[in-house]
Design a protein around this motif. Structure first.
Motif, PDB file in Angstrom:
ATOM      1  N   GLU A  94       0.824  -1.200   0.000  1.00 18.60           N
ATOM      2  CA  GLU A  94       0.000   0.000   0.000  1.00 18.60           C
ATOM      3  C   GLU A  94       0.862   1.256   0.000  1.00 18.60           C
ATOM      4  O   GLU A  94       0.455   2.285  -0.509  1.00 18.60           O
ATOM      5  CB  GLU A  94      -0.916  -0.007   1.222  1.00 18.60           C
ATOM      6  N   TYR A  95       2.041   1.144   0.584  1.00 21.10           N
ATOM      7  CA  TYR A  95       2.938   2.290   0.654  1.00 21.10           C
ATOM      8  C   TYR A  95       4.346   1.873   0.277  1.00 21.10           C
ATOM      9  O   TYR A  95       4.741   0.730   0.470  1.00 21.10           O
ATOM     10  CB  TYR A  95       2.949   2.896   2.065  1.00 21.10           C
ATOM     11  N   LYS A  96       5.092   2.828  -0.232  1.00 22.04           N
ATOM     12  CA  LYS A  96       6.489   2.584  -0.583  1.00 22.04           C
ATOM     13  C   LYS A  96       7.340   3.668   0.075  1.00 22.04           C
ATOM     14  O   LYS A  96       6.998   4.856   0.039  1.00 22.04           O
ATOM     15  CB  LYS A  96       6.670   2.630  -2.106  1.00 22.04           C
ATOM     16  N   GLU A  97       8.443   3.255   0.672  1.00 14.85           N
ATOM     17  CA  GLU A  97       9.331   4.219   1.303  1.00 14.85           C
ATOM     18  C   GLU A  97      10.146   4.943   0.238  1.00 14.85           C
ATOM     19  O   GLU A  97      10.788   4.315  -0.593  1.00 14.85           O
ATOM     20  CB  GLU A  97      10.265   3.511   2.274  1.00 14.85           C
ATOM     21  N   VAL A  98      10.116   6.267   0.262  1.00 14.88           N
ATOM     22  CA  VAL A  98      10.878   7.084  -0.692  1.00 14.88           C
ATOM     23  C   VAL A  98      11.964   7.838   0.079  1.00 14.88           C
ATOM     24  O   VAL A  98      11.658   8.656   0.961  1.00 14.88           O
ATOM     25  CB  VAL A  98       9.970   8.081  -1.447  1.00 14.88           C
ATOM     26  N   PHE A  99      13.197   7.554  -0.243  1.00 14.46           N
ATOM     27  CA  PHE A  99      14.328   8.202   0.418  1.00 14.46           C
ATOM     28  C   PHE A  99      14.396   9.669   0.011  1.00 14.46           C
ATOM     29  O   PHE A  99      14.280  10.016  -1.165  1.00 14.46           O
ATOM     30  CB  PHE A  99      15.625   7.480   0.023  1.00 14.46           C
ATOM     31  N   GLN A 100      14.594  10.550   0.989  1.00 18.73           N
ATOM     32  CA  GLN A 100      14.692  11.984   0.702  1.00 18.73           C
ATOM     33  C   GLN A 100      16.101  12.536   0.883  1.00 18.73           C
ATOM     34  O   GLN A 100      16.593  13.276   0.035  1.00 18.73           O
ATOM     35  CB  GLN A 100      13.719  12.761   1.600  1.00 18.73           C
ATOM     36  N   GLY A 101      16.744  12.197   1.971  1.00 12.78           N
ATOM     37  CA  GLY A 101      18.074  12.748   2.189  1.00 12.78           C
ATOM     38  C   GLY A 101      18.717  12.240   3.465  1.00 12.78           C
ATOM     39  O   GLY A 101      18.082  11.573   4.280  1.00 12.78           O
ATOM     40  N   ARG A 102      20.004  12.596   3.593  1.00 15.93           N
ATOM     41  CA  ARG A 102      20.771  12.213   4.787  1.00 15.93           C
ATOM     42  C   ARG A 102      21.514  13.417   5.330  1.00 15.93           C
ATOM     43  O   ARG A 102      21.984  14.248   4.563  1.00 15.93           O
ATOM     44  CB  ARG A 102      21.785  11.119   4.458  1.00 15.93           C
ATOM     45  N   ALA A 103      21.635  13.447   6.635  1.00 16.46           N
ATOM     46  CA  ALA A 103      22.380  14.530   7.279  1.00 16.46           C
ATOM     47  C   ALA A 103      23.194  13.959   8.419  1.00 16.46           C
ATOM     48  O   ALA A 103      22.852  12.925   8.999  1.00 16.46           O
ATOM     49  CB  ALA A 103      21.431  15.604   7.790  1.00 16.46           C
ATOM     50  N   GLU A 104      24.292  14.638   8.739  1.00 14.66           N
ATOM     51  CA  GLU A 104      25.143  14.217   9.846  1.00 14.66           C
ATOM     52  C   GLU A 104      24.954  15.156  11.023  1.00 14.66           C
ATOM     53  O   GLU A 104      24.887  16.379  10.856  1.00 14.66           O
ATOM     54  CB  GLU A 104      26.610  14.218   9.425  1.00 14.66           C
ATOM     55  N   VAL A 105      24.857  14.570  12.235  1.00 13.86           N
ATOM     56  CA  VAL A 105      24.729  15.385  13.450  1.00 13.86           C
ATOM     57  C   VAL A 105      26.110  15.920  13.810  1.00 13.86           C
ATOM     58  O   VAL A 105      27.035  15.145  14.084  1.00 13.86           O
ATOM     59  CB  VAL A 105      24.144  14.554  14.611  1.00 13.86           C
ATOM     60  N   ARG A 106      26.257  17.255  13.803  1.00 13.81           N
ATOM     61  CA  ARG A 106      27.557  17.881  14.087  1.00 13.81           C
ATOM     62  C   ARG A 106      27.662  18.381  15.533  1.00 13.81           C
ATOM     63  O   ARG A 106      28.747  18.453  16.098  1.00 13.81           O
ATOM     64  CB  ARG A 106      27.778  19.060  13.127  1.00 13.81           C
ATOM     65  N   GLU A 107      26.509  18.726  16.133  1.00 12.96           N
ATOM     66  CA  GLU A 107      26.551  19.291  17.489  1.00 12.96           C
ATOM     67  C   GLU A 107      25.204  19.069  18.165  1.00 12.96           C
ATOM     68  O   GLU A 107      24.164  19.000  17.490  1.00 12.96           O
ATOM     69  CB  GLU A 107      26.884  20.791  17.425  1.00 12.96           C
ATOM     70  N   ILE A 108      25.214  18.963  19.491  1.00 14.32           N
ATOM     71  CA  ILE A 108      23.990  18.740  20.263  1.00 14.32           C
ATOM     72  C   ILE A 108      23.748  19.962  21.162  1.00 14.32           C
ATOM     73  O   ILE A 108      24.668  20.454  21.818  1.00 14.32           O
ATOM     74  CB  ILE A 108      24.093  17.469  21.134  1.00 14.32           C
ATOM     75  N   PHE A 109      22.483  20.453  21.155  1.00 18.07           N
ATOM     76  CA  PHE A 109      22.103  21.599  21.990  1.00 18.07           C
ATOM     77  C   PHE A 109      20.965  21.187  22.918  1.00 18.07           C
ATOM     78  O   PHE A 109      20.066  20.450  22.509  1.00 18.07           O
ATOM     79  CB  PHE A 109      21.631  22.780  21.140  1.00 18.07           C
ATOM     80  N   LYS A 110      21.029  21.677  24.146  1.00 13.49           N
ATOM     81  CA  LYS A 110      19.921  21.453  25.071  1.00 13.49           C
ATOM     82  C   LYS A 110      18.880  22.541  24.872  1.00 13.49           C
ATOM     83  O   LYS A 110      19.201  23.726  24.811  1.00 13.49           O
ATOM     84  CB  LYS A 110      20.415  21.452  26.516  1.00 13.49           C
ATOM     85  N   ILE A 111      17.608  22.125  24.771  1.00 11.52           N
ATOM     86  CA  ILE A 111      16.501  23.069  24.625  1.00 11.52           C
ATOM     87  C   ILE A 111      15.436  22.686  25.651  1.00 11.52           C
ATOM     88  O   ILE A 111      15.448  21.566  26.177  1.00 11.52           O
ATOM     89  CB  ILE A 111      15.902  23.033  23.199  1.00 11.52           C
ATOM     90  N   PRO A 112      14.529  23.585  25.944  1.00  7.89           N
ATOM     91  CA  PRO A 112      13.469  23.255  26.911  1.00  7.89           C
ATOM     92  C   PRO A 112      12.704  22.005  26.472  1.00  7.89           C
ATOM     93  O   PRO A 112      12.197  21.945  25.355  1.00  7.89           O
ATOM     94  CB  PRO A 112      12.575  24.502  26.896  1.00  7.89           C
ATOM     95  N   GLY A 113      12.664  21.007  27.350  1.00  5.12           N
ATOM     96  CA  GLY A 113      11.904  19.795  27.050  1.00  5.12           C
ATOM     97  C   GLY A 113      12.651  18.751  26.247  1.00  5.12           C
ATOM     98  O   GLY A 113      12.060  17.742  25.853  1.00  5.12           O
ATOM     99  N   GLY A 114      13.933  18.976  25.963  1.00  2.00           N
ATOM    100  CA  GLY A 114      14.646  17.954  25.194  1.00  2.00           C
ATOM    101  C   GLY A 114      15.970  18.442  24.652  1.00  2.00           C
ATOM    102  O   GLY A 114      16.643  19.269  25.264  1.00  2.00           O
ATOM    103  N   VAL A 115      16.360  17.914  23.469  1.00  8.87           N
ATOM    104  CA  VAL A 115      17.606  18.303  22.824  1.00  8.87           C
ATOM    105  C   VAL A 115      17.342  18.607  21.361  1.00  8.87           C
ATOM    106  O   VAL A 115      16.386  18.112  20.762  1.00  8.87           O
ATOM    107  CB  VAL A 115      18.682  17.195  22.931  1.00  8.87           C
ATOM    108  N   ALA A 116      18.214  19.424  20.773  1.00  9.76           N
ATOM    109  CA  ALA A 116      18.178  19.703  19.343  1.00  9.76           C
ATOM    110  C   ALA A 116      19.547  19.353  18.764  1.00  9.76           C
ATOM    111  O   ALA A 116      20.563  19.372  19.470  1.00  9.76           O
ATOM    112  CB  ALA A 116      17.843  21.167  19.091  1.00  9.76           C
ATOM    113  N   ALA A 117      19.560  19.044  17.497  1.00  8.22           N
ATOM    114  CA  ALA A 117      20.809  18.640  16.840  1.00  8.22           C
ATOM    115  C   ALA A 117      21.154  19.629  15.737  1.00  8.22           C
ATOM    116  O   ALA A 117      20.305  19.984  14.909  1.00  8.22           O
ATOM    117  CB  ALA A 117      20.677  17.238  16.255  1.00  8.22           C
ATOM    118  N   GLY A 118      22.419  20.084  15.740  1.00  6.74           N
ATOM    119  CA  GLY A 118      22.924  20.861  14.615  1.00  6.74           C
ATOM    120  C   GLY A 118      23.367  19.889  13.538  1.00  6.74           C
ATOM    121  O   GLY A 118      24.169  18.990  13.796  1.00  6.74           O
TER     122      GLY A 118
END
Length: 687
Positions: free
Chosen positions: A590-614
């Motif tokens: 019924e569905y097919k996975e379509v690849f869009q892109g890849r990214a590398e995590v360069r840095e980690i930031f703390k944000i309210p309620g969790g973390v964000a990735a550069g």
């Protein structure tokens, strides 16, 4: 003028071995490939092998049959006289062989590396290469030369050559005889029992172990199902018990069978509210085949629907009669949830082990079995070994299957580094040349050189055959190609995060074969799907299945250009069902996975309620609507959705290739630098 045997063999278009065998049939004895023959003998041999085959047969018949024509009798006598002369001439050759019988002997296989031959002869590699050039053979130090050529070179240095065992079954038998010999009774000492926990899926095997070990393994498994073999040591009343946990799903029959073969006691876990199931019966059969005593743990007795007597009644049909019913099988009612009956079952294990009088010799070369193996990006090939005899130490040289190496480090089940492991001790070892197969025997050998030599010999026997080229097959067009008569077998390459899973998947896939198509797993490996996997699939017209692993960037590009079908799964049921549906012509995605892109995590930031990735987008793009997959060392650790996507301080709908930005993932906080973020969308397919 004299000529050597190998020179004559070359003139006659034979190998030296074949020529020597033929000479023996004619009662002409020669020593080796360097033995010399005089000119007259050579002429006779040339005539015998190149044009006088019929004449020889007629001459032999003439000795037993009467011939009416005198001329034939004259010719026969000449032939007999000629053969007698040849026999007389070879007396000198036999004498030469006797004189050379005291030459030192080196052993080689069907082929040998130039460098290895030089080491065996105790000469410089350059000298051997010079000799080879003189024979018209151009070879470098790492190239292999055949037995005949090696024999000629050895003879130049006054060495005799002897062939080694080349058949792989004989090789494994030889290893068993050499390193797994029977110890003297006086050298044996008591060892801990090895216990395998078996049973049907979701009957609480791992939960029962959790209650014993005070751990929580099930939370780490996809869907709460154990899909790898694990090993751990538990100390009870100053006595050790080693537990092996095997998966319960029928797909892992082979893994469960290996567990039974290396165990002393089998714990059969049966849910009190569910009763005997198909995998329960399989577990009983594996245990009985291995000759292992069975203790039945009737689990989940805390549930309202629990009926332990029903379980006892059902198991009597399979020869497991409870002790309180006049049988000899120990039954223990337990609850992994409340802890009821846990101490009772541990006491029963120690009781059964005491009756068995389990012993092993710790003061000898170690012998064991590979329980599990995987490829770790930082540590290389990592194998879990159960030492069964002897003591394995850091620095020991080992061989297991086609893999060899030196033990660089050993880690016990608690994660601590140790230097020695005695009988009935499960340890993780680092230092092997590649990932071994689960179930392989492990032998400690004399030194690195011996380990490498035996490992290379075993590896040579396992080389995959060359695959035929053909039209690319995918699961989507498989049924059509079967109907067209284009496909008679479906080749599959399996890649997974651990070795045991590969074997289980292969066993399950083989069962899917039918009259129209045979499922043929041609290769299995641990780690990410690589370019070599794609090229093998392209050459052999195969489909690539990844279990808990993903293809590398290059592999994805090559798969696209080579039109190779790559499928990735996290649960084994889905893979088996997809292939079965494709074979039956009922694949309805019924569905097919379509690849869009890849990214590398360069840095980690703390944000309210969790973390964000550069992040830095390496290929394609990442959109706000993308679904996200986090890869660590090419192994999937999380799938989910984005909670935000930013470029600098602005919220954006997408980040294109070569752009930097930031993202946060809904419900996931365990991102680390170096992780790979893979973006994809699920696209609906209209049939």
């Amino acid at each position: 003028m004299k000529i050597r045997v190998y020179e004559l063999a070359k003139d006659l278009g034979l190998t030296s071995k074949d020529l020597i065998e033929k000479l023996k049939e004619l009662d002409i004895k020669v020593g080796n490939h360097m033995s010399t023959l005089d000119e007259e003998t050579v002429e006779i041999l040339k005539e015998l092998f190149t044009g006088a085959a019929e004449g020889i047969e007629q001459a032999k018949e003439a000795q037993v049959e009467e011939k009416s024509e005198p001329e034939n009798q004259v010719e026969d006598k000449k032939e007999i006289k000629r053969k007698e002369d040849t026999m007389e001439k070879t007396d000198n050759i036999d004498q030469e062989v006797e004189n050379k019988s005291d030459l030192p002997v080196i052993k080689i296989g069907e082929s040998v590396q130039v460098k290895e031959l030089a080491e065996k002869l105790g000469v410089q590699v350059s000298d051997v290469i010079t000799k080879l050039i003189g024979l018209g053979v151009m070879a470098t130090l790492n190239q292999e030369i055949d037995y005949d050529t090696a024999s000629i070179i050895a003879a130049e240095y006054e060495y005799a050559v002897e062939g080694e065992v080349s058949d792989i079954e004989n090789m494994e038998e030889l290893l068993e005889q050499t390193y797994n010999y029977v110890d003297d009774e006086a050298d044996l000492k008591s060892r801990p029992p090895v216990v395998t926990v078996m049973g049907h899926v979701d009957h609480g095997k791992t939960s029962l172990l959790d209650a014993i070990r005070n751990t929580n393994v099930t939370n780490k498994e996809a869907g709460g199902i154990t899909q790898h073999i694990g090993a751990s040591t538990v100390k009870i009343n100053n006595e050790k018990i080693v537990f092996l946990d095997t998966p319960g799903h029928e797909a892992f029959t082979s893994m469960r069978a290996r567990g039974a073969q290396i165990t002393d006691v089998a714990i059969l876990v049966v849910a009190a509210d569910d009763g005997v199931m198909p995998q329960t019966v399989e577990a009983i059969n594996h245990s009985k085949a291995a000759g292992v005593p069975i203790i039945v743990a009737v689990n989940k007795i805390d549930k309202p629907a629990a009926n332990p007597d029903k379980v006892k009644q059902e198991l009597t049909e399979y020869g497991l009669v409870p002790e309180d019913w006049g049988g000899d099988t120990i039954f223990v009612n337990v609850s992994a949830k409340t802890g009821e009956g846990i101490e009772d079952i541990l006491e029963m294990i120690l009781l059964v082990a005491e009756v068995q009088e389990l012993k092993a010799n710790p003061n000898r070369r170690a012998v064991g079995t590979i329980i599990e193996a995987k490829l770790d990006k930082g540590r290389g090939a990592v194998a879990t070994v159960l030492v069964q005899k002897g003591t394995l130490s850091v620095g020991d040289a080992i061989i297991t299957g086609k893999t060899y190496g030196r033990v660089r480090a050993m880690i016990d089940d608690k994660g601590k580094k140790i230097k020695k492991a005695g009988p009935s001790t499960p340890v993780e070892i680092i230092g092997l040349s590649e990932v071994p197969e689960s179930g392989d025997r492990m032998y400690m050998v004399e030194d690195d050189k011996k380990a490498r030599y035996l490992g290379e010999k075993m590896k040579g026997k396992h080389r995959d055959a060359k695959m035929k080229e053909g039209q690319k097959v995918s699961l989507d067009n498989l049924f059509d190609t079967i109907q067209d008569g284009q496909v008679k077998e479906l080749n599959i390459i399996v890649k997974a995060d651990v070795r045991g899973t590969i074997e289980a998947i292969k066993q399950s896939l083989l069962k899917l074969s039918n009259e129209e198509v045979r499922v043929n797993p041609i290769h299995g490996g641990v780690g990410a799907i690589t370019e070599s996997d794609i090229m093998l699939a392209s050459a052999s017209n195969a489909i690539v299945i990844g279990f808990n692993v993903r293809p590398t960037n290059n592999a994805m590009e090559i798969a696209s250009s080579e039109e190779v079908d790559v499928r990735t799964y996290r649960v084994i049921y889905n893979a088996i069902e997809d292939i079965k549906a494709a074979i039956d012509g009922m694949l309805e995605p019924e569905y097919k996975e379509v690849f869009q892109g890849r990214a590398e995590v360069r840095e980690i930031f703390k944000i309210p309620g969790g973390v964000a990735a550069g992040i830095y987008v390496q290929t394609g793009k990442i959109t706000r609507a993308s679904q996200i997959r986090i890869l660590r060392d090419n192994i999937v650790i999380y799938e989910g959705e984005l909670s935000s996507l930013r470029r600098f301080k602005d919220d954006v709908k997408e980040l294109a290739v070569n752009y930097e930005g930031g993202l946060a993932i809904e419900g996931f906080k365990d991102m680390k630098e170096g992780d790979v973020v893979e973006a994809f969308i699920m696209e609906e397919i209209k049939r």
